[in-house]
Write a protein that holds these residues in place. Structure first.
Motif, PDB file in Angstrom:
ATOM      1  N   ASN A  46       1.814 -14.754   0.996  1.00 54.05           N
ATOM      2  CA  ASN A  46       2.691 -14.336   2.104  1.00 54.05           C
ATOM      3  C   ASN A  46       3.528 -15.386   2.732  1.00 54.05           C
TER       4      ASN A  46
ATOM      5  N   PRO B  10      -5.041  -2.376   9.905  1.00 50.59           N
ATOM      6  CA  PRO B  10      -5.244  -3.088  11.135  1.00 50.59           C
ATOM      7  C   PRO B  10      -6.441  -4.119  11.151  1.00 50.59           C
TER       8      PRO B  10
ATOM      9  N   GLY C 281       0.894  -1.117  -0.083  1.00 49.99           N
ATOM     10  CA  GLY C 281       0.033   0.017  -0.056  1.00 49.99           C
ATOM     11  C   GLY C 281       0.893   1.249   0.048  1.00 49.99           C
TER      12      GLY C 281
ATOM     13  N   ASN D  30       4.408   8.700  10.174  1.00 53.24           N
ATOM     14  CA  ASN D  30       3.186   9.353   9.882  1.00 53.24           C
ATOM     15  C   ASN D  30       3.249   9.777   8.230  1.00 53.24           C
ATOM     16  N   THR D  31       2.254  10.375   7.782  1.00 55.04           N
ATOM     17  CA  THR D  31       2.168  10.692   6.284  1.00 55.04           C
ATOM     18  C   THR D  31       3.477  11.263   5.639  1.00 55.04           C
TER      19      THR D  31
ATOM     20  N   VAL E 232      -3.664 -11.542   8.017  1.00 54.57           N
ATOM     21  CA  VAL E 232      -1.997 -11.560   7.690  1.00 54.57           C
ATOM     22  C   VAL E 232      -1.258 -12.542   8.818  1.00 54.57           C
TER      23      VAL E 232
ATOM     24  N   ALA F  80       1.486  -0.952  12.022  1.00 55.62           N
ATOM     25  CA  ALA F  80      -0.081  -0.752  12.006  1.00 55.62           C
ATOM     26  C   ALA F  80      -0.469  -0.118  13.305  1.00 55.62           C
TER      27      ALA F  80
ATOM     28  N   VAL G 247      -0.118  -3.781   6.371  1.00 52.23           N
ATOM     29  CA  VAL G 247      -1.552  -3.693   5.951  1.00 52.23           C
ATOM     30  C   VAL G 247      -2.106  -3.008   7.091  1.00 52.23           C
TER      31      VAL G 247
ATOM     32  N   ASP H 153       0.963  -8.551  -1.878  1.00 53.78           N
ATOM     33  CA  ASP H 153      -0.354  -7.773  -1.958  1.00 53.78           C
ATOM     34  C   ASP H 153      -1.472  -8.785  -2.781  1.00 53.78           C
ATOM     35  N   LEU H 154      -2.492  -8.625  -2.235  1.00 54.52           N
ATOM     36  CA  LEU H 154      -3.572  -9.379  -2.920  1.00 54.52           C
ATOM     37  C   LEU H 154      -4.083  -8.875  -4.360  1.00 54.52           C
TER      38      LEU H 154
ATOM     39  N   MET I 269       2.188   3.195   2.243  1.00 53.99           N
ATOM     40  CA  MET I 269       3.271   3.146   3.719  1.00 53.99           C
ATOM     41  C   MET I 269       4.402   2.324   2.780  1.00 53.99           C
ATOM     42  N   ALA I 270       3.761   1.169   2.486  1.00 58.84           N
ATOM     43  CA  ALA I 270       5.014   0.221   1.885  1.00 58.84           C
ATOM     44  C   ALA I 270       5.613   0.756   0.649  1.00 58.84           C
TER      45      ALA I 270
ATOM     46  N   ARG J 151      -0.873  -3.768  -8.005  1.00 53.05           N
ATOM     47  CA  ARG J 151      -0.117  -3.094  -6.793  1.00 53.05           C
ATOM     48  C   ARG J 151       1.224  -3.857  -7.112  1.00 53.05           C
TER      49      ARG J 151
HETATM   50  N1  LIG Z   1      -1.053   5.928   5.763  1.00 57.26           N
HETATM   51  C1  LIG Z   1      -0.543   6.490   6.906  1.00 57.26           C
HETATM   52  O1  LIG Z   1      -0.499   7.709   7.078  1.00 57.26           O
HETATM   53  C2  LIG Z   1      -0.266   5.849   7.936  1.00 57.26           C
HETATM   54  C3  LIG Z   1       0.341   6.530   9.197  1.00 57.26           C
HETATM   55  C4  LIG Z   1       0.864   5.566  10.175  1.00 57.26           C
HETATM   56  C5  LIG Z   1       0.642   4.284  10.076  1.00 57.26           C
HETATM   57  N2  LIG Z   1      -0.102   3.671   9.288  1.00 57.26           N
HETATM   58  C6  LIG Z   1      -0.233   2.202   9.083  1.00 57.26           C
HETATM   59  O2  LIG Z   1       0.290   1.680   7.802  1.00 57.26           O
HETATM   60  C7  LIG Z   1      -0.468   0.497   7.731  1.00 57.26           C
HETATM   61  C8  LIG Z   1      -0.584   0.470   6.073  1.00 57.26           C
HETATM   62  O3  LIG Z   1      -1.113   1.711   5.807  1.00 57.26           O
HETATM   63  P1  LIG Z   1      -1.250   2.040   4.195  1.00 57.26           P
HETATM   64  O4  LIG Z   1      -1.931   3.395   4.368  1.00 57.26           O
HETATM   65  O5  LIG Z   1      -0.026   1.688   3.513  1.00 57.26           O
HETATM   66  O6  LIG Z   1      -2.748   1.138   3.867  1.00 57.26           O
HETATM   67  P2  LIG Z   1      -2.915   0.641   2.378  1.00 57.26           P
HETATM   68  O7  LIG Z   1      -2.511   1.533   1.321  1.00 57.26           O
HETATM   69  O8  LIG Z   1      -4.549   0.029   2.569  1.00 57.26           O
HETATM   70  O9  LIG Z   1      -2.188  -0.726   2.161  1.00 57.26           O
HETATM   71  C9  LIG Z   1      -2.293  -2.098   2.713  1.00 57.26           C
HETATM   72  C10 LIG Z   1      -2.263  -3.027   1.099  1.00 57.26           C
HETATM   73  O10 LIG Z   1      -2.096  -4.439   1.847  1.00 57.26           O
HETATM   74  C11 LIG Z   1      -2.907  -5.139   0.860  1.00 57.26           C
HETATM   75  N3  LIG Z   1      -3.454  -6.446   1.722  1.00 57.26           N
HETATM   76  C12 LIG Z   1      -4.471  -6.426   2.284  1.00 57.26           C
HETATM   77  N4  LIG Z   1      -4.706  -7.630   3.004  1.00 57.26           N
HETATM   78  C13 LIG Z   1      -3.696  -8.332   2.826  1.00 57.26           C
HETATM   79  C14 LIG Z   1      -2.970  -9.613   2.761  1.00 57.26           C
HETATM   80  N5  LIG Z   1      -3.730 -10.612   3.639  1.00 57.26           N
HETATM   81  N6  LIG Z   1      -1.907 -10.047   2.171  1.00 57.26           N
HETATM   82  C15 LIG Z   1      -1.202  -8.968   1.476  1.00 57.26           C
HETATM   83  N7  LIG Z   1      -1.410  -7.777   1.360  1.00 57.26           N
HETATM   84  C16 LIG Z   1      -2.842  -7.310   1.970  1.00 57.26           C
HETATM   85  C17 LIG Z   1      -4.163  -4.122   0.712  1.00 57.26           C
HETATM   86  O11 LIG Z   1      -4.989  -4.781  -0.602  1.00 57.26           O
HETATM   87  P3  LIG Z   1      -6.456  -4.264  -0.563  1.00 57.26           P
HETATM   88  O12 LIG Z   1      -6.527  -2.678  -0.801  1.00 57.26           O
HETATM   89  O13 LIG Z   1      -7.098  -4.792  -1.726  1.00 57.26           O
HETATM   90  O14 LIG Z   1      -6.998  -4.612   0.756  1.00 57.26           O
HETATM   91  C18 LIG Z   1      -3.448  -2.875   0.291  1.00 57.26           C
HETATM   92  O15 LIG Z   1      -2.925  -2.862  -1.023  1.00 57.26           O
HETATM   93  C19 LIG Z   1      -1.821   0.630   8.397  1.00 57.26           C
HETATM   94  O16 LIG Z   1      -1.594  -0.354   9.407  1.00 57.26           O
HETATM   95  C20 LIG Z   1      -1.605   1.781   9.015  1.00 57.26           C
HETATM   96  O17 LIG Z   1      -2.345   1.803  10.522  1.00 57.26           O
HETATM   97  C21 LIG Z   1      -0.203   4.319   7.925  1.00 57.26           C
END
Ligand SMILES: NC(=O)c1ccc[n+]([C@@H]2O[C@H](COP(=O)([O-])OP(=O)(O)OC[C@H]3O[C@@H](n4cnc5c(N)ncnc54)[C@H](OP(=O)(O)O)[C@@H]3O)[C@@H](O)[C@H]2O)c1
Length: 270
Positions: free
Chosen positions: A58, A74, A13, A121-122, A80, A97, A72, A37-38, A15-16, A42
């Motif tokens: 995975n 939470p 996603g 953070n973002t 996962v 997460a 991923v 990723d599913l 953050m990755a 991506r």
């Molecule tokens: N973004 C931020 O600002 C921020 C800040 C601090 C912490 N975080 C933490 O960072 C983490 C990731 O956030 P993000 O914004 O990067 O989320 P995201 O964009 O939704 O990325 C998660 C990715 O993982 C995929 N996924 C879902 N289930 C999976 C599985 N079983 N196996 C493999 N991949 C899978 C999702 O696919 P689908 O879309 O198809 O479900 C999505 O592409 C979160 O836990 C969040 O709390 C984020």
């Protein structure tokens, strides 16, 4: 990162993407990085953009990995963790997460699993993040150092105790949004005073970036810098008087307490 350690990101996603971009830019060889990723698009995107490997499996992807980054949402965590059970013995698990405790990960993957929990953070998306890190029961200082090197690819890092993670979430995790809110309010007020929207935005952006840079480079406390620009009977004093009368500090104190309380609730599954 050192040696031949393979790094696997579970979840490709936002953050990755920020982390992989930062790592590759900082010289980590793309062939030592795998993402899972599913979604096929991506996986294709990561292969094409960064030259890393990508998989939908995975369990297969983490085999022999030195570091596994759980990236991923939470609500996707339970699935996962289930998919990783027994798959990467000996790997350092780094979770980014919000609200998922190291204890929950250890309970799912086996006691003795080395876990480091991170709250990024973002601004990490543009390499200007700040991340707080804490170690789980079995992770040592070397593990924290590995996680710090990884997160340093997208910004600054600080070490905290896990009990402080709700406070971290309130300050820096949700923090960028408070600053965006302040910027929005300043822009609107500038327009009311006769500026064009474009000029107001440029002035606010430059002011926020400049103030943060001055605070960092001078090493001075914000209170000292504020006093320096507040001359008696001047314009800044007039504005700050209004902000104090409206209890700006009280509003921030209540806002951060609400964020920390919500973070505790979410960690409890609410
Ligand atoms: N973004 C931020 O600002 C921020 C800040 C601090 C912490 N975080 C933490 O960072 C983490 C990731 O956030 P993000 O914004 O990067 O989320 P995201 O964009 O939704 O990325 C998660 C990715 O993982 C995929 N996924 C879902 N289930 C999976 C599985 N079983 N196996 C493999 N991949 C899978 C999702 O696919 P689908 O879309 O198809 O479900 C999505 O592409 C979160 O836990 C969040 O709390 C984020």
């Amino acid at each position: 990162m050192s040696g031949n350690d393979r790094i696997v990101f579970i979840g490709a996603g936002n953050m990755a993407e920020a982390l992989v971009r930062g790592l590759v830019k900082s010289g980590v060889p793309p062939q030592s990085v795998t993402v899972t990723d599913l979604r096929e698009e991506r996986r294709d995107y990561f292969r094409a953009s960064f030259g890393v490997s990508a998989s939908a499996d995975n369990c297969e992807a983490v085999r022999g990995a030195g570091v596994v980054v759980l990236a991923v949402k939470p609500q996707q965590f339970a699935a996962v963790l289930e998919s990783l059970k027994g798959a990467a013995p000996g790997a350092l698990i780094i979770s980014i997460a919000a609200g998922i405790t190291t204890g929950r990960i250890e309970a799912a993957l086996g006691s003795g699993t080395r876990v480091v929990r991170v709250m990024p953070n973002t601004p990490a998306l543009v390499g200007a993040g700040v991340s707080a890190l804490c170690a789980g029961a079995s992770a040592g200082s070397d593990d924290l150092a590995v996680a710090e090197r990884l997160l340093a690819a997208v910004g600054a890092t600080v070490r905290v105790e896990e009990a402080q993670m709700d406070a971290v979430t309130a300050v820096s995790g949700s923090g960028p949004a408070y600053i965006f809110r302040v910027m929005e309010a300043m822009e609107q007020a500038g327009v009311v005073l006769g500026l064009s929207a474009g000029v107001a935005r440029e002035l606010v952006l430059g002011t926020v970036m400049g103030a943060a840079q001055l605070a960092r480079e001078s090493g001075r406390a914000p209170s000292e810098l504020r006093e320096q620009v507040t001359s008696k009977g001047g314009t800044t004093e007039a504005a700050l008087r209004v902000l104090n009368e409206r209890d700006l500090a009280g509003a921030f104190s209540a806002a951060l307490a609400a964020a920390a309380a919500r973070s505790r609730e979410l960690a409890g599954g609410a």
